[in-house]
Design a protein around this motif. Structure first.
Motif, PDB file in Angstrom:
ATOM      1  N   ALA A   1     -21.125 -77.019 -46.290  1.00 46.40           N
ATOM      2  CA  ALA A   1     -20.071 -75.812 -45.654  1.00 46.40           C
ATOM      3  C   ALA A   1     -20.959 -75.362 -44.294  1.00 46.40           C
ATOM      4  CB  ALA A   1     -20.043 -74.984 -46.697  1.00 46.40           C
ATOM      5  N   LYS A   2     -19.869 -74.693 -43.655  1.00 48.25           N
ATOM      6  CA  LYS A   2     -20.520 -73.934 -42.338  1.00 48.25           C
ATOM      7  C   LYS A   2     -20.289 -72.621 -42.878  1.00 48.25           C
ATOM      8  CE  LYS A   2     -21.055 -76.071 -38.617  1.00 48.25           C
ATOM      9  NZ  LYS A   2     -22.332 -75.822 -37.800  1.00 48.25           N
ATOM     10  N   LEU A   3     -21.406 -71.750 -42.618  1.00 45.98           N
ATOM     11  CA  LEU A   3     -21.572 -70.528 -43.240  1.00 45.98           C
ATOM     12  C   LEU A   3     -22.265 -69.389 -42.205  1.00 45.98           C
ATOM     13  CD1 LEU A   3     -24.608 -70.416 -44.576  1.00 45.98           C
ATOM     14  CD2 LEU A   3     -23.161 -71.759 -46.228  1.00 45.98           C
ATOM     15  N   VAL A   4     -22.377 -68.203 -42.563  1.00 45.62           N
ATOM     16  CA  VAL A   4     -23.051 -67.175 -41.782  1.00 45.62           C
ATOM     17  C   VAL A   4     -23.854 -66.358 -42.855  1.00 45.62           C
ATOM     18  CG1 VAL A   4     -22.813 -65.409 -39.950  1.00 45.62           C
ATOM     19  CG2 VAL A   4     -21.677 -67.425 -39.894  1.00 45.62           C
ATOM     20  N   PRO A   5     -24.840 -66.350 -43.089  1.00 44.82           N
ATOM     21  CA  PRO A   5     -25.537 -65.287 -44.094  1.00 44.82           C
ATOM     22  C   PRO A   5     -25.759 -63.942 -43.239  1.00 44.82           C
ATOM     23  CG  PRO A   5     -27.181 -66.983 -43.633  1.00 44.82           C
ATOM     24  CD  PRO A   5     -25.944 -67.365 -42.913  1.00 44.82           C
ATOM     25  N   MET A   6     -25.365 -62.886 -43.572  1.00 42.20           N
ATOM     26  CA  MET A   6     -25.784 -61.507 -42.863  1.00 42.20           C
ATOM     27  C   MET A   6     -25.970 -60.482 -43.783  1.00 42.20           C
ATOM     28  SD  MET A   6     -22.430 -61.378 -40.301  1.00 42.20           S
ATOM     29  CE  MET A   6     -21.797 -60.052 -40.898  1.00 42.20           C
ATOM     30  N   THR A   7     -26.990 -59.528 -43.420  1.00 41.04           N
ATOM     31  CA  THR A   7     -27.630 -58.497 -44.134  1.00 41.04           C
ATOM     32  C   THR A   7     -26.601 -57.513 -44.364  1.00 41.04           C
ATOM     33  OG1 THR A   7     -29.824 -58.936 -43.201  1.00 41.04           O
ATOM     34  CG2 THR A   7     -29.471 -56.757 -44.002  1.00 41.04           C
ATOM     35  N   TYR A   8     -26.598 -56.903 -45.285  1.00 40.13           N
ATOM     36  CA  TYR A   8     -25.641 -55.930 -45.693  1.00 40.13           C
ATOM     37  C   TYR A   8     -25.837 -54.520 -44.948  1.00 40.13           C
ATOM     38  CZ  TYR A   8     -22.924 -57.899 -49.570  1.00 40.13           C
ATOM     39  OH  TYR A   8     -22.339 -58.552 -50.349  1.00 40.13           O
ATOM     40  N   ASP A   9     -25.063 -53.838 -44.301  1.00 38.83           N
ATOM     41  CA  ASP A   9     -25.109 -52.640 -43.774  1.00 38.83           C
ATOM     42  C   ASP A   9     -25.831 -51.646 -44.704  1.00 38.83           C
ATOM     43  OD1 ASP A   9     -24.116 -49.676 -42.706  1.00 38.83           O
ATOM     44  OD2 ASP A   9     -24.184 -51.020 -41.124  1.00 38.83           O
TER      45      ASP A   9
ATOM     46  N   VAL B   1     -24.252 -71.804 -56.293  1.00 40.04           N
ATOM     47  CA  VAL B   1     -25.498 -71.298 -55.683  1.00 40.04           C
ATOM     48  C   VAL B   1     -25.438 -71.836 -54.273  1.00 40.04           C
ATOM     49  CG1 VAL B   1     -27.915 -71.956 -55.263  1.00 40.04           C
ATOM     50  CG2 VAL B   1     -27.083 -71.825 -57.502  1.00 40.04           C
ATOM     51  N   ILE B   2     -25.582 -70.866 -53.083  1.00 45.00           N
ATOM     52  CA  ILE B   2     -25.344 -71.135 -51.791  1.00 45.00           C
ATOM     53  C   ILE B   2     -26.737 -71.305 -51.295  1.00 45.00           C
ATOM     54  CG2 ILE B   2     -24.376 -70.370 -49.825  1.00 45.00           C
ATOM     55  CD1 ILE B   2     -22.316 -70.331 -51.797  1.00 45.00           C
ATOM     56  N   ALA B   3     -26.909 -72.714 -50.206  1.00 43.04           N
ATOM     57  CA  ALA B   3     -28.068 -72.947 -49.709  1.00 43.04           C
ATOM     58  C   ALA B   3     -27.731 -72.532 -48.239  1.00 43.04           C
ATOM     59  CB  ALA B   3     -28.281 -74.513 -49.946  1.00 43.04           C
ATOM     60  N   ALA B   4     -28.538 -71.761 -47.565  1.00 39.03           N
ATOM     61  CA  ALA B   4     -28.575 -71.289 -46.247  1.00 39.03           C
ATOM     62  C   ALA B   4     -29.792 -71.019 -45.783  1.00 39.03           C
ATOM     63  CB  ALA B   4     -27.654 -70.257 -46.092  1.00 39.03           C
ATOM     64  N   GLY B   5     -30.141 -71.742 -44.485  1.00 36.31           N
ATOM     65  CA  GLY B   5     -31.480 -71.635 -43.801  1.00 36.31           C
ATOM     66  C   GLY B   5     -32.732 -71.853 -44.833  1.00 36.31           C
ATOM     67  N   GLY B   6     -32.516 -72.777 -45.498  1.00 37.49           N
ATOM     68  CA  GLY B   6     -33.718 -72.902 -46.428  1.00 37.49           C
ATOM     69  C   GLY B   6     -33.762 -71.839 -47.580  1.00 37.49           C
ATOM     70  N   VAL B   7     -32.775 -71.262 -48.060  1.00 30.62           N
ATOM     71  CA  VAL B   7     -32.872 -70.116 -48.915  1.00 30.62           C
ATOM     72  C   VAL B   7     -31.629 -70.462 -49.936  1.00 30.62           C
ATOM     73  CG1 VAL B   7     -32.887 -67.658 -49.688  1.00 30.62           C
ATOM     74  CG2 VAL B   7     -33.846 -68.434 -47.266  1.00 30.62           C
TER      75      VAL B   7
ATOM     76  N   GLU C   1     -13.579 -71.039 -36.440  1.00 29.93           N
ATOM     77  CA  GLU C   1     -14.098 -71.180 -34.733  1.00 29.93           C
ATOM     78  C   GLU C   1     -15.285 -70.241 -34.680  1.00 29.93           C
ATOM     79  OE1 GLU C   1     -11.005 -70.614 -31.855  1.00 29.93           O
ATOM     80  OE2 GLU C   1      -9.679 -71.967 -32.785  1.00 29.93           O
ATOM     81  N   LEU C   2     -15.379 -69.008 -35.028  1.00 33.13           N
ATOM     82  CA  LEU C   2     -16.272 -68.277 -35.076  1.00 33.13           C
ATOM     83  C   LEU C   2     -17.404 -68.521 -35.957  1.00 33.13           C
ATOM     84  CD1 LEU C   2     -14.321 -64.820 -35.234  1.00 33.13           C
ATOM     85  CD2 LEU C   2     -15.722 -65.605 -33.092  1.00 33.13           C
ATOM     86  N   ILE C   3     -17.071 -69.010 -37.088  1.00 31.28           N
ATOM     87  CA  ILE C   3     -18.191 -69.602 -38.044  1.00 31.28           C
ATOM     88  C   ILE C   3     -18.876 -70.942 -37.462  1.00 31.28           C
ATOM     89  CG2 ILE C   3     -18.755 -70.542 -40.204  1.00 31.28           C
ATOM     90  CD1 ILE C   3     -16.830 -68.382 -41.402  1.00 31.28           C
ATOM     91  N   GLU C   4     -18.193 -71.730 -36.822  1.00 31.66           N
ATOM     92  CA  GLU C   4     -18.836 -73.146 -36.537  1.00 31.66           C
ATOM     93  C   GLU C   4     -19.476 -72.577 -35.150  1.00 31.66           C
ATOM     94  OE1 GLU C   4     -18.174 -76.472 -36.296  1.00 31.66           O
ATOM     95  OE2 GLU C   4     -17.667 -76.276 -38.338  1.00 31.66           O
ATOM     96  N   GLU C   5     -19.170 -71.444 -34.427  1.00 28.21           N
ATOM     97  CA  GLU C   5     -20.169 -71.224 -33.046  1.00 28.21           C
ATOM     98  C   GLU C   5     -21.377 -70.504 -33.407  1.00 28.21           C
ATOM     99  OE1 GLU C   5     -19.255 -68.872 -29.003  1.00 28.21           O
ATOM    100  OE2 GLU C   5     -17.794 -69.275 -30.161  1.00 28.21           O
ATOM    101  N   PHE C   6     -21.110 -69.395 -34.375  1.00 29.21           N
ATOM    102  CA  PHE C   6     -22.339 -68.928 -34.666  1.00 29.21           C
ATOM    103  C   PHE C   6     -22.890 -68.944 -36.006  1.00 29.21           C
ATOM    104  CE2 PHE C   6     -19.344 -66.112 -31.770  1.00 29.21           C
ATOM    105  CZ  PHE C   6     -20.329 -66.051 -30.940  1.00 29.21           C
ATOM    106  N   GLY C   7     -22.368 -69.814 -36.727  1.00 23.97           N
ATOM    107  CA  GLY C   7     -22.896 -70.215 -38.110  1.00 23.97           C
ATOM    108  C   GLY C   7     -23.997 -71.426 -38.302  1.00 23.97           C
ATOM    109  N   GLN C   8     -24.283 -71.534 -39.304  1.00 27.00           N
ATOM    110  CA  GLN C   8     -25.215 -72.736 -39.686  1.00 27.00           C
ATOM    111  C   GLN C   8     -24.734 -73.603 -40.916  1.00 27.00           C
ATOM    112  OE1 GLN C   8     -28.607 -71.516 -41.875  1.00 27.00           O
ATOM    113  NE2 GLN C   8     -27.920 -69.457 -41.336  1.00 27.00           N
ATOM    114  N   ALA C   9     -25.355 -74.723 -40.753  1.00 27.37           N
ATOM    115  CA  ALA C   9     -24.912 -76.033 -42.066  1.00 27.37           C
ATOM    116  C   ALA C   9     -25.320 -75.147 -43.179  1.00 27.37           C
ATOM    117  CB  ALA C   9     -25.424 -77.191 -41.441  1.00 27.37           C
ATOM    118  N   GLY C  10     -24.869 -75.416 -44.254  1.00 34.54           N
ATOM    119  CA  GLY C  10     -25.416 -74.850 -45.568  1.00 34.54           C
ATOM    120  C   GLY C  10     -24.594 -75.788 -46.695  1.00 34.54           C
TER     121      GLY C  10
END
Length: 121
Positions: free
Chosen positions: A47-55, A87-93, A15-24
């Protein structure tokens, strides 16, 4: 003693990934047949995914670089388990999978896939 409901945690993560993520997509190259040969076949799984920067505290410049992303992938409806070599495709990257964790604590339910992705060159 009550048991933990991993299916419920999987649903919450989805649910969280669906709400805040993107298609990839997760791309996997199937090697040629060892007997008959042929060409490798790339297969793409949506897939539905969320790419995040590492702390910043986790970035050491070697194991984790500033360009790496921690990618949360919903396990619901994904036909494969992302692994090193995908290979993961997310946001054109596109990101090569450097490390992967299925978060499978009970041996049955993949709660969420968390992968370390490095920009594909």
């Amino acid at each position: 003693m009550a048991t933990f409901d991993y299916a419920d945690m999987q649903a919450t993560a989805h649910e969280l990934i669906e709400e805040f993520g993107q298609a990839g997509a997760v791309k996997r190259v199937t090697p040629p047949d060892p007997v008959y040969g042929g060409d490798p076949v790339p297969v793409e799984y949506t897939a539905k995914l969320v790419p995040m920067t590492y702390d910043q505290r986790y970035i050491d410049g070697t194991t984790i670089t500033t360009a790496d992303r921690q990618i949360y992938i919903s396990s619901v409806g994904l036909a494969i388990v992302p692994t090193v070599g995908d290979v993961i495709a997310a946001g054109g990257v596109e990101y090569h999978v450097i490390a992967a964790d299925p978060n499978n604590y009970d041996g049955v339910t993949n709660v969420v896939f968390i992968v370390q992705g490095r920009i594909a060159a």
